[in-house]
Design a protein around this motif. Structure first.
Motif, PDB file in Angstrom:
ATOM      1  N   VAL A  13      -4.722  -4.631 -18.956  1.00 55.68           N
ATOM      2  CA  VAL A  13      -5.629  -4.075 -17.957  1.00 55.68           C
ATOM      3  C   VAL A  13      -5.248  -2.657 -17.554  1.00 55.68           C
ATOM      4  N   ASN A  14      -3.948  -2.372 -17.397  1.00 52.35           N
ATOM      5  CA  ASN A  14      -3.559  -1.024 -16.976  1.00 52.35           C
ATOM      6  C   ASN A  14      -3.736   0.003 -18.098  1.00 52.35           C
ATOM      7  N   GLU A  15      -3.627  -0.448 -19.343  1.00 52.28           N
ATOM      8  CA  GLU A  15      -3.941   0.445 -20.459  1.00 52.28           C
ATOM      9  C   GLU A  15      -5.433   0.796 -20.449  1.00 52.28           C
ATOM     10  N   TYR A  16      -6.257  -0.173 -20.076  1.00 53.06           N
ATOM     11  CA  TYR A  16      -7.692   0.088 -19.993  1.00 53.06           C
ATOM     12  C   TYR A  16      -7.998   1.062 -18.862  1.00 53.06           C
ATOM     13  N   LEU A  17      -7.385   0.850 -17.704  1.00 53.52           N
ATOM     14  CA  LEU A  17      -7.581   1.783 -16.588  1.00 53.52           C
ATOM     15  C   LEU A  17      -7.126   3.185 -16.973  1.00 53.52           C
ATOM     16  N   ARG A  18      -6.036   3.260 -17.741  1.00 49.02           N
ATOM     17  CA  ARG A  18      -5.529   4.561 -18.177  1.00 49.02           C
ATOM     18  C   ARG A  18      -6.505   5.223 -19.148  1.00 49.02           C
ATOM     19  N   SER A  19      -7.078   4.411 -20.046  1.00 50.62           N
ATOM     20  CA  SER A  19      -8.012   4.972 -21.028  1.00 50.62           C
ATOM     21  C   SER A  19      -9.288   5.495 -20.379  1.00 50.62           C
ATOM     22  N   GLN A  20      -9.605   4.971 -19.186  1.00 49.61           N
ATOM     23  CA  GLN A  20     -10.804   5.400 -18.462  1.00 49.61           C
ATOM     24  C   GLN A  20     -10.500   6.489 -17.433  1.00 49.61           C
ATOM     25  N   GLY A  21      -9.257   6.961 -17.425  1.00 52.77           N
ATOM     26  CA  GLY A  21      -8.878   8.060 -16.539  1.00 52.77           C
ATOM     27  C   GLY A  21      -8.600   7.660 -15.105  1.00 52.77           C
ATOM     28  N   LEU A  22      -8.482   6.371 -14.827  1.00 51.26           N
ATOM     29  CA  LEU A  22      -8.235   5.924 -13.453  1.00 51.26           C
ATOM     30  C   LEU A  22      -6.754   5.725 -13.146  1.00 51.26           C
ATOM     31  N   LEU A  23      -5.930   5.641 -14.187  1.00 49.76           N
ATOM     32  CA  LEU A  23      -4.490   5.489 -14.010  1.00 49.76           C
ATOM     33  C   LEU A  23      -3.787   6.513 -14.888  1.00 49.76           C
ATOM     34  N   VAL A  24      -2.822   7.230 -14.310  1.00 45.50           N
ATOM     35  CA  VAL A  24      -2.093   8.276 -15.025  1.00 45.50           C
ATOM     36  C   VAL A  24      -0.606   7.987 -14.929  1.00 45.50           C
ATOM     37  N   VAL A  27       4.015   5.233 -12.582  1.00 43.50           N
ATOM     38  CA  VAL A  27       2.648   5.723 -12.361  1.00 43.50           C
ATOM     39  C   VAL A  27       2.691   7.028 -11.575  1.00 43.50           C
ATOM     40  N   ASP A  28       1.852   7.966 -11.965  1.00 44.96           N
ATOM     41  CA  ASP A  28       1.703   9.219 -11.222  1.00 44.96           C
ATOM     42  C   ASP A  28       0.715   8.958 -10.082  1.00 44.96           C
ATOM     43  N   TRP A  29       1.245   8.661  -8.910  1.00 41.02           N
ATOM     44  CA  TRP A  29       0.397   8.224  -7.803  1.00 41.02           C
ATOM     45  C   TRP A  29      -0.482   9.337  -7.248  1.00 41.02           C
ATOM     46  N   ASN A  30      -0.139  10.571  -7.522  1.00 41.75           N
ATOM     47  CA  ASN A  30      -0.968  11.684  -7.053  1.00 41.75           C
ATOM     48  C   ASN A  30      -2.216  11.893  -7.905  1.00 41.75           C
ATOM     49  N   ARG A  31      -2.275  11.219  -9.057  1.00 39.23           N
ATOM     50  CA  ARG A  31      -3.426  11.398  -9.938  1.00 39.23           C
ATOM     51  C   ARG A  31      -4.070  10.068 -10.343  1.00 39.23           C
ATOM     52  N   THR A  32      -3.660   8.989  -9.689  1.00 44.73           N
ATOM     53  CA  THR A  32      -4.150   7.653 -10.055  1.00 44.73           C
ATOM     54  C   THR A  32      -5.114   7.119  -9.006  1.00 44.73           C
ATOM     55  N   ASP A  33      -6.249   6.602  -9.464  1.00 48.00           N
ATOM     56  CA  ASP A  33      -7.261   6.023  -8.574  1.00 48.00           C
ATOM     57  C   ASP A  33      -7.095   4.516  -8.395  1.00 48.00           C
ATOM     58  N   ALA A  34      -6.678   3.817  -9.452  1.00 45.58           N
ATOM     59  CA  ALA A  34      -6.620   2.359  -9.392  1.00 45.58           C
ATOM     60  C   ALA A  34      -5.536   1.847 -10.332  1.00 45.58           C
ATOM     61  N   ARG A  53       0.816  -1.216   0.000  1.00 45.67           N
ATOM     62  CA  ARG A  53       0.000   0.000   0.000  1.00 45.67           C
ATOM     63  C   ARG A  53       0.850   1.267   0.000  1.00 45.67           C
ATOM     64  N   ASP A  54       2.111   1.144   0.462  1.00 45.21           N
ATOM     65  CA  ASP A  54       3.000   2.313   0.420  1.00 45.21           C
ATOM     66  C   ASP A  54       3.931   2.271  -0.793  1.00 45.21           C
ATOM     67  N   LYS A  55       3.531   1.508  -1.820  1.00 45.05           N
ATOM     68  CA  LYS A  55       4.181   1.492  -3.142  1.00 45.05           C
ATOM     69  C   LYS A  55       5.596   0.936  -3.097  1.00 45.05           C
ATOM     70  N   HIS A  88      -4.571   8.554  -3.154  1.00 47.66           N
ATOM     71  CA  HIS A  88      -5.397   9.467  -3.937  1.00 47.66           C
ATOM     72  C   HIS A  88      -6.842   9.264  -3.511  1.00 47.66           C
ATOM     73  N   GLN A  89      -7.319  10.105  -2.625  1.00 48.13           N
ATOM     74  CA  GLN A  89      -8.582   9.860  -1.928  1.00 48.13           C
ATOM     75  C   GLN A  89      -9.744  10.701  -2.435  1.00 48.13           C
ATOM     76  N   GLU A  90      -9.655  11.271  -3.635  1.00 47.78           N
ATOM     77  CA  GLU A  90     -10.716  12.154  -4.104  1.00 47.78           C
ATOM     78  C   GLU A  90     -12.030  11.413  -4.324  1.00 47.78           C
ATOM     79  N   ASN A  91     -11.969  10.150  -4.762  1.00 49.53           N
ATOM     80  CA  ASN A  91     -13.182   9.378  -5.035  1.00 49.53           C
ATOM     81  C   ASN A  91     -13.378   8.319  -3.956  1.00 49.53           C
ATOM     82  N   PRO A  92     -14.576   8.249  -3.353  1.00 55.36           N
ATOM     83  CA  PRO A  92     -14.837   7.259  -2.307  1.00 55.36           C
ATOM     84  C   PRO A  92     -14.661   5.830  -2.828  1.00 55.36           C
ATOM     85  N   ARG A  93     -14.244   4.938  -1.945  1.00 58.31           N
ATOM     86  CA  ARG A  93     -13.996   3.543  -2.292  1.00 58.31           C
ATOM     87  C   ARG A  93     -15.223   2.897  -2.931  1.00 58.31           C
ATOM     88  N   LYS A  94     -16.394   3.125  -2.339  1.00 62.02           N
ATOM     89  CA  LYS A  94     -17.613   2.508  -2.849  1.00 62.02           C
ATOM     90  C   LYS A  94     -17.889   2.949  -4.284  1.00 62.02           C
TER      91      LYS A  94
END
Length: 495
Positions: free
Chosen positions: A262-273, A335-342, A72-74, A358-364
């Motif tokens: 999978v990570n390319e897909y997360l990136r295309s959806q804006g969840l990984l930067v 990975v840019d961990w300050n802008r990545t959700d997943a 969790r601490d990368k 990166h806590q901007e979006n709730p887990r749920k």
């Protein structure tokens, strides 16, 4: 010997049933005892499946979710297995039983016990791989240099191609069987746990040829099931009639339909930067070209020498034996961990972690979005919906290491085929129809147990966590109170 455990890494219950008349030893053991489908853990990978089998505990109780993962601490985590894990051979050793552990994946480094341990893959180049230490020289001399593994190369890219790869797997298998037989004679253990790798290794590349009768390799997978059956015959011929014999696989296998980045897909959806996409793509390409150059121009024996003798940082780049670590290291660094959700660590399924930094979006909300994203994926060639299986952390794992588990694990199926999940960065695409693997792991493995008082001819599907408690009962040992598995009392004849 009181209990003999023969592990067949990756063996499929479907293929065993299909070819059962060509597998006289598995057939004999199944008919004289209990057999069925063995449900593995999440994730169904050699590590943690073998350790979960040996402890009767889910991954979150032993802290293993793969050969390596990201904390969790990368940080890159490669947790080592030791006597404090509570494997059935450790508990047996502590009670004065003589034990033998041979070639079980993820057992490096070897450690003292009442008997012997020969580590299974992966073992770092140049490191000790057995206890007691002098056992290494003894085995080296007996089998003309013992081998722990075949470097995990892509056979079609090797000098000599798939024929050369099969030769290496055959050599490894032959030395493994000879070593196991010698160890039985030398030590006479009360409990002997061993695994054979050949089936899993050939399935990963040669499953694709099974439906092509004109191919030179159409019968390779079947031939290897026959080889494993012959090995079972040799091993069981050395034990007494009152020995309990357990044959099992840590997971099963099915053919691969396609690869999904999978990570390319997360990136295309804006969840990984990424920090620098161009740099990542160039880095991945340079490693691939260097590896292909080595494979094409060095004979297989030289690849083995590089793997076994080169410094670890060279082996990591010139072979694919540590590709998981390379993928994970690339994630940590790029990975840019300050802008990545997943992000995903890939594996035999899409192990998805939510980024706690990166806590901007709730887990749920993030889990709901992932469910929508992955649940509506379509096969890129047929356009049909993929069958998607979700394993949520809070429903799948329990124990002191639950916080280290993936937030959700996702498996994708297209009919009776599975989608291979590739976590690599920089591919620039979401799908590949030239996947590295021809077969992928699934949870449905095989098991069979025979011995005194075991009900003959019984078919029963069970969970892999139930096997250690059952063996502990056979050895008159106490089952740990925190075991997730239960003793399979129903397999025994009632007095």
């Amino acid at each position: 010997m009181r209990v003999l455990v023969i592990g067949l890494d990756g063996a499929s219950p479907v293929l065993i049933q299909k070819w059962i008349d060509k597998l006289p030893n598995i057939k004999r053991l199944s008919e004289s005892g209990v057999h069925g489908v063995l449900q593995s853990v999440v994730p169904p990978a050699s590590v943690p499946a073998w350790q979960c089998f040996a402890t009767g505990k889910n991954p979150a109780k032993i802290g293993l979710f793969g050969f390596a993962t990201i904390s969790r601490d990368k940080r890159l985590i490669k947790r080592q297995v030791g006597p404090d894990l509570g494997c059935l051979w450790d508990l047996s050793s502590q009670e004065g039983l003589k034990v033998g552990v041979f070639n079980v994946p993820g057992t490096y480094p070897a450690y003292p016990l009442n008997g012997f341990m020969v580590c299974g893959f992966p073992v770092p180049p140049g490191k000790d791989w057995a206890y007691p230490r002098n056992l290494m020289k003894r085995l080296d001399k007996a089998v003309d240099r013992y081998e722990v593994d075949v470097p995990l190369t892509k056979p079609s890219e090797m000098r000599g191609g798939e024929k050369a790869y099969l030769s290496q797997v055959e050599r490894l298998h032959s030395k493994s069987v000879r070593s196991a037989l010698l160890l039985m004679d030398w030590y006479q253990p009360d409990l002997f746990v061993l695994t054979l790798q050949g089936v899993d290794m050939v399935q990963h590349d040669f499953w694709r040829y099974m439906d092509h009768d004109s191919s030179t390799y159409s019968n390779v997978v079947q031939d290897w099931y026959v080889k494993m059956d012959e090995a079972i015959g040799e091993l069981t011929s050395r034990v007494a009639r009152d020995t309990y014999v357990l044959v099992m696989s840590d997971h099963g296998s099915v053919p691969v339909s396609t690869s999904f980045y999978v990570n390319e897909y997360l990136r295309s959806q804006g969840l990984l930067v990424l920090k620098n996409e161009a740099k990542v793509r160039h880095k991945g390409s340079s490693y691939t070209k260097l590896r292909e150059l080595i494979l094409r121009n060095f004979p297989p024996g030289s690849i083995n020498a590089i793997y076994n003798r080169a410094p670890n940082f060279i082996a990591r780049r010139l072979t694919t034996s540590a590709k998981i670590e390379r993928f994970l290291t690339d994630l940590i660094e790029n990975v840019d961990w300050n802008r990545t959700d997943a992000f995903s660590t890939g594996g035999v399924q899409a192990n998805i972690y939510l980024n706690s930094d990166h806590q901007e979006n709730p887990r749920k909300d993030l889990l709901s979005k992932l469910y929508q994203m992955f649940g509506t994926l379509k096969h890129p060639r047929t356009g049909e919906n993929l069958r998607t299986v979700f394993h949520y952390r809070d429903e799948t794992f329990s124990g002191p290491f639950t916080s280290e588990a993936p937030d959700v694990c996702v498996e994708f199926f297209a009919g009776d085929q599975k989608v291979h999940v590739n976590p690599a960065l920089g591919s620039g695409k979401l799908w590949s129809f030239e996947p590295h693997l021809s077969a992928e792991h699934v949870r449905e493995g095989f098991w069979s147990i025979s011995g005194p008082d075991v009900t003959a001819g019984m078919s029963l599907d069970v969970g892999i966590l139930d096997l250690a408690p059952t063996i502990q009962k056979l050895l008159s040992l106490n089952v740990p109170i925190d075991s997730d598995g239960k003793v399979l009392d129903r397999i025994f004849q009632r007095p």
